[in-house]
Design a protein around this motif. Structure first.
Motif, PDB file in Angstrom:
ATOM      1  N   SER A   2     -45.103  -4.279 -65.995  1.00  0.00           N
ATOM      2  CA  SER A   2     -44.075  -4.566 -66.977  1.00  0.00           C
ATOM      3  C   SER A   2     -42.738  -4.765 -66.287  1.00  0.00           C
ATOM      4  O   SER A   2     -42.510  -4.232 -65.201  1.00  0.00           O
ATOM      5  N   VAL A   3     -41.876  -5.519 -66.924  1.00  0.00           N
ATOM      6  CA  VAL A   3     -40.520  -5.717 -66.407  1.00  0.00           C
ATOM      7  C   VAL A   3     -39.847  -4.367 -66.214  1.00  0.00           C
ATOM      8  O   VAL A   3     -39.060  -4.183 -65.281  1.00  0.00           O
ATOM      9  N   GLN A  10     -35.666  -9.359 -65.085  1.00  0.00           N
ATOM     10  CA  GLN A  10     -35.484  -9.702 -66.490  1.00  0.00           C
ATOM     11  C   GLN A  10     -36.759 -10.293 -67.065  1.00  0.00           C
ATOM     12  O   GLN A  10     -37.019 -10.182 -68.255  1.00  0.00           O
ATOM     13  N   GLU A  11     -37.539 -10.936 -66.191  1.00  0.00           N
ATOM     14  CA  GLU A  11     -38.794 -11.553 -66.625  1.00  0.00           C
ATOM     15  C   GLU A  11     -39.723 -11.666 -65.422  1.00  0.00           C
ATOM     16  O   GLU A  11     -39.288 -11.915 -64.301  1.00  0.00           O
TER      17      GLU A  11
END
Length: 67
Positions: A2-3, A10-11
């Motif tokens: 996950s970020v 941010q992505e």
């Protein structure tokens, strides 16, 4: 993955197998990371030559010509 697991991210852009291929970060964070890297490399270079005798300008120019 996950970020949230990656500071500054941010992505995350992943491939079909779920492997991270690219990370999108804020440009200001990127600039700060580059400056920190450059500062670290400068420090390492300074440590590497701390015991060397400095060259005169003429000696340095001769050495540059050899490269």
């Amino acid at each position: 993955m996950s970020v949230k697991d990656y500071p500054f991210a941010q992505e995350l852009i992943m491939d079909h197998q779920g492997q991270i291929q690219q990370v999108i970060i804020n440009f200001e964070d990127y600039q700060q990371m580059i400056e920190t890297y450059e500062d670290t490399e400068l420090y390492r270079a300074m440590i590497d030559v701390k015991d060397e005798t400095p060259l005169s300008l003429e000696e340095a120019l001769i050495e540059l010509e050899k490269e």
